[in-house]
Design a protein around this motif. Sequence first.
Motif, PDB file in Angstrom:
ATOM      1  N   ALA A   1      25.778  33.158  -2.109  1.00  0.00           N
ATOM      2  CA  ALA A   1      25.883  32.078  -3.073  1.00  0.00           C
ATOM      3  C   ALA A   1      24.604  32.049  -3.897  1.00  0.00           C
ATOM      4  O   ALA A   1      23.558  32.579  -3.489  1.00  0.00           O
ATOM      5  CB  ALA A   1      26.096  30.733  -2.375  1.00  0.00           C
ATOM      6  N   ARG A   2      24.688  31.453  -5.060  1.00  0.00           N
ATOM      7  CA  ARG A   2      23.510  31.311  -5.910  1.00  0.00           C
ATOM      8  C   ARG A   2      22.458  30.493  -5.173  1.00  0.00           C
ATOM      9  O   ARG A   2      22.754  29.447  -4.600  1.00  0.00           O
ATOM     10  CB  ARG A   2      23.906  30.618  -7.218  1.00  0.00           C
ATOM     11  CG  ARG A   2      22.812  30.601  -8.274  1.00  0.00           C
ATOM     12  CD  ARG A   2      23.372  30.063  -9.584  1.00  0.00           C
ATOM     13  NE  ARG A   2      22.386  30.058 -10.634  1.00  0.00           N
ATOM     14  CZ  ARG A   2      21.586  29.027 -10.903  1.00  0.00           C
ATOM     15  NH1 ARG A   2      21.681  27.920 -10.180  1.00  0.00           N
ATOM     16  NH2 ARG A   2      20.703  29.097 -11.876  1.00  0.00           N
ATOM     17  N   GLY A   3      21.216  30.972  -5.160  1.00  0.00           N
ATOM     18  CA  GLY A   3      20.141  30.300  -4.453  1.00  0.00           C
ATOM     19  C   GLY A   3      19.894  30.819  -3.063  1.00  0.00           C
ATOM     20  O   GLY A   3      18.931  30.407  -2.404  1.00  0.00           O
ATOM     21  N   ALA A   4      20.723  31.741  -2.575  1.00  0.00           N
ATOM     22  CA  ALA A   4      20.553  32.277  -1.227  1.00  0.00           C
ATOM     23  C   ALA A   4      19.300  33.138  -1.139  1.00  0.00           C
ATOM     24  O   ALA A   4      18.900  33.792  -2.102  1.00  0.00           O
ATOM     25  CB  ALA A   4      21.783  33.089  -0.827  1.00  0.00           C
ATOM     26  N   GLY A   5      18.681  33.143   0.041  1.00  0.00           N
ATOM     27  CA  GLY A   5      17.513  33.969   0.274  1.00  0.00           C
ATOM     28  C   GLY A   5      17.900  35.366   0.709  1.00  0.00           C
ATOM     29  O   GLY A   5      18.910  35.578   1.370  1.00  0.00           O
ATOM     30  N   VAL A   6      17.088  36.343   0.333  1.00  0.00           N
ATOM     31  CA  VAL A   6      17.292  37.745   0.695  1.00  0.00           C
ATOM     32  C   VAL A   6      16.064  38.211   1.454  1.00  0.00           C
ATOM     33  O   VAL A   6      14.935  37.926   1.051  1.00  0.00           O
ATOM     34  CB  VAL A   6      17.527  38.618  -0.557  1.00  0.00           C
ATOM     35  CG1 VAL A   6      17.681  40.079  -0.172  1.00  0.00           C
ATOM     36  CG2 VAL A   6      18.752  38.126  -1.324  1.00  0.00           C
ATOM     37  N   GLN A   7      16.288  38.943   2.553  1.00  0.00           N
ATOM     38  CA  GLN A   7      15.198  39.405   3.392  1.00  0.00           C
ATOM     39  C   GLN A   7      15.228  40.917   3.524  1.00  0.00           C
ATOM     40  O   GLN A   7      16.246  41.564   3.238  1.00  0.00           O
ATOM     41  CB  GLN A   7      15.282  38.749   4.775  1.00  0.00           C
ATOM     42  CG  GLN A   7      15.202  37.232   4.740  1.00  0.00           C
ATOM     43  CD  GLN A   7      15.211  36.601   6.109  1.00  0.00           C
ATOM     44  OE1 GLN A   7      15.174  37.288   7.130  1.00  0.00           O
ATOM     45  NE2 GLN A   7      15.252  35.267   6.146  1.00  0.00           N
ATOM     46  N   ALA A   8      14.086  41.480   3.956  1.00  0.00           N
ATOM     47  CA  ALA A   8      14.020  42.916   4.184  1.00  0.00           C
ATOM     48  C   ALA A   8      15.044  43.307   5.239  1.00  0.00           C
ATOM     49  O   ALA A   8      15.197  42.635   6.263  1.00  0.00           O
ATOM     50  CB  ALA A   8      12.615  43.303   4.638  1.00  0.00           C
ATOM     51  N   GLY A   9      15.771  44.397   4.984  1.00  0.00           N
ATOM     52  CA  GLY A   9      16.824  44.852   5.882  1.00  0.00           C
ATOM     53  C   GLY A   9      18.212  44.420   5.472  1.00  0.00           C
ATOM     54  O   GLY A   9      19.205  44.951   5.985  1.00  0.00           O
ATOM     55  N   ASP A  10      18.317  43.476   4.553  1.00  0.00           N
ATOM     56  CA  ASP A  10      19.624  42.988   4.120  1.00  0.00           C
ATOM     57  C   ASP A  10      20.351  44.034   3.288  1.00  0.00           C
ATOM     58  O   ASP A  10      19.734  44.797   2.532  1.00  0.00           O
ATOM     59  CB  ASP A  10      19.476  41.714   3.278  1.00  0.00           C
ATOM     60  CG  ASP A  10      19.065  40.504   4.111  1.00  0.00           C
ATOM     61  OD1 ASP A  10      19.041  40.631   5.354  1.00  0.00           O
ATOM     62  OD2 ASP A  10      18.776  39.450   3.518  1.00  0.00           O
ATOM     63  N   VAL A  11      21.684  44.047   3.409  1.00  0.00           N
ATOM     64  CA  VAL A  11      22.549  44.879   2.575  1.00  0.00           C
ATOM     65  C   VAL A  11      23.401  43.948   1.727  1.00  0.00           C
ATOM     66  O   VAL A  11      24.057  43.044   2.251  1.00  0.00           O
ATOM     67  CB  VAL A  11      23.455  45.799   3.425  1.00  0.00           C
ATOM     68  CG1 VAL A  11      24.430  46.566   2.530  1.00  0.00           C
ATOM     69  CG2 VAL A  11      22.608  46.776   4.237  1.00  0.00           C
ATOM     70  N   LEU A  12      23.388  44.156   0.404  1.00  0.00           N
ATOM     71  CA  LEU A  12      24.141  43.325  -0.529  1.00  0.00           C
ATOM     72  C   LEU A  12      25.240  44.155  -1.165  1.00  0.00           C
ATOM     73  O   LEU A  12      24.999  45.290  -1.599  1.00  0.00           O
ATOM     74  CB  LEU A  12      23.228  42.758  -1.611  1.00  0.00           C
ATOM     75  CG  LEU A  12      22.136  41.786  -1.147  1.00  0.00           C
ATOM     76  CD1 LEU A  12      20.893  42.552  -0.708  1.00  0.00           C
ATOM     77  CD2 LEU A  12      21.753  40.824  -2.245  1.00  0.00           C
ATOM     78  N   VAL A  13      26.436  43.587  -1.249  1.00  0.00           N
ATOM     79  CA  VAL A  13      27.594  44.277  -1.801  1.00  0.00           C
ATOM     80  C   VAL A  13      28.274  43.368  -2.812  1.00  0.00           C
ATOM     81  O   VAL A  13      28.518  42.187  -2.522  1.00  0.00           O
ATOM     82  CB  VAL A  13      28.601  44.663  -0.693  1.00  0.00           C
ATOM     83  CG1 VAL A  13      29.832  45.333  -1.295  1.00  0.00           C
ATOM     84  CG2 VAL A  13      27.943  45.585   0.331  1.00  0.00           C
ATOM     85  N   THR A  14      28.569  43.902  -4.000  1.00  0.00           N
ATOM     86  CA  THR A  14      29.305  43.142  -5.010  1.00  0.00           C
ATOM     87  C   THR A  14      30.720  43.686  -5.111  1.00  0.00           C
ATOM     88  O   THR A  14      30.937  44.900  -5.068  1.00  0.00           O
ATOM     89  CB  THR A  14      28.636  43.236  -6.391  1.00  0.00           C
ATOM     90  OG1 THR A  14      28.484  44.618  -6.756  1.00  0.00           O
ATOM     91  CG2 THR A  14      27.270  42.567  -6.379  1.00  0.00           C
ATOM     92  N   GLU A  15      31.691  42.790  -5.245  1.00  0.00           N
ATOM     93  CA  GLU A  15      33.072  43.201  -5.406  1.00  0.00           C
ATOM     94  C   GLU A  15      33.349  43.558  -6.867  1.00  0.00           C
ATOM     95  O   GLU A  15      32.487  43.412  -7.733  1.00  0.00           O
ATOM     96  CB  GLU A  15      34.005  42.083  -4.937  1.00  0.00           C
ATOM     97  CG  GLU A  15      33.943  41.823  -3.439  1.00  0.00           C
ATOM     98  CD  GLU A  15      35.012  40.869  -2.965  1.00  0.00           C
ATOM     99  OE1 GLU A  15      35.788  40.373  -3.820  1.00  0.00           O
ATOM    100  OE2 GLU A  15      35.086  40.617  -1.749  1.00  0.00           O
TER     101      GLU A  15
END
Length: 419
Positions: free
Chosen positions: A105-119
């Motif tokens: 969601a907008r405003g979410a935090g991202v940390q080292a090691g995270d994987v982000l995927v967009t549809e």
Amino acid sequence: MPAAVPASLRNLLLLLLLITLAGQAFAQQGQTHVVRPGDTLWDISRQYEQSPLHWRQIQKDNAVQVPEHLKPGQVLMLGGNVAIVAELTGSAWLTRGNAAQRPLARGAGVQAGDVLVTEHDAFLSMTLADGSHVVVPSSSALKVLVINGQVVRFELLSGRMESHVEKQNGRHFEIRTKSAELGVRGTHFRVRDEDNVVAVEVIEGKVAVDELAADPRNLLVGVAHGSLLSGSEALQSHQLPAAPERLESAIDGDILVAPQADASGYRLQLARDDGFLQLVHEQRSILPRFTLPDTLAPGFYHLRLTAFDKRQLEGLPSDSTVYVAASASRRSGAESLGDGRYKIRWPGRSGQTFRFELARTAAFSPLLAQDPAFYGTTVTVGPFVVPGKYYWRSTDISTGAADSAAALSFSGSFEVPAP
């Protein structure tokens, strides 16, 4: 037997635990702090982490070189977050460690090691502590390897990413692909791994490329140049295609591009902001023409167009603004007027000339009616006394359009009922 804990102390401990958990939850959701005059890392750590002793971690996560020199207005990432999801359109997902994938969601935090995927048709923009921005367009996957005071490192797993990198002042900004590692010195560039093409394209600044191989080669890619990172032409610098020219200044459903002689295709992007961090739609076409979907809300958008060369390197962008009309005005069709006549409309622009044809067969032979030079996008035909199916079509014959691959053409049919 241990002594019983007094109720007052037990309640106090429970309250402290709840405060700690609440602080952690806020931080995990992407909590940030905007520096005010007089703020110190010691005080900020005490406010958000319930202890001033975590100030060094805040310093490291936010690349604060001199703790005493915080700048008013500076945004600090908290709770282990190294980036914030600043903009999001559509659905995107985050995987952290062994936890289940969860929606972003907008405003979410991202940390080292995270994987982000967009549809598909989803767009995500992240803001880093140093003010750099990373845009992850649709159908892409990105892993955050490291972000700290010395190094920013991503891995592009698939799709694309576009970065607007602030000057690093001795720090390293790196992006890893399956075949090469890219080092950035403060620039605007794209990295792509799509349709069997792995490439880097530099809009501003320079990018250093190092192969991930037993006998690696390296290359410095300059402004307005790009390089394939895999294949027979890997690690050769090539001039990027020029920014394409958009035809016409108004829009009613189609975007036309001035064809480029050696182009193998084109890309269109629409955004709410001129930095293209708030993307809402994109398309790719082998023809210099795009039809916008009916799902777009009417209003003004920022439009970006790029062209691809024969190597599939994506070129320099041309940016402009465009007005998207309500979806009903972008559709073509026939409407019965109730007296045997029919009103036919199709999208168009002021100043265009169309050839209009009407027939009883899909082959348009013989013709019932023809207007070889019709000015406008609406015509009324009839009244009809013979029931059955009628076919219509209109073709753009404006100057230079008739022989272009981007020429507008619309067609349809309507049924005249028996009396």
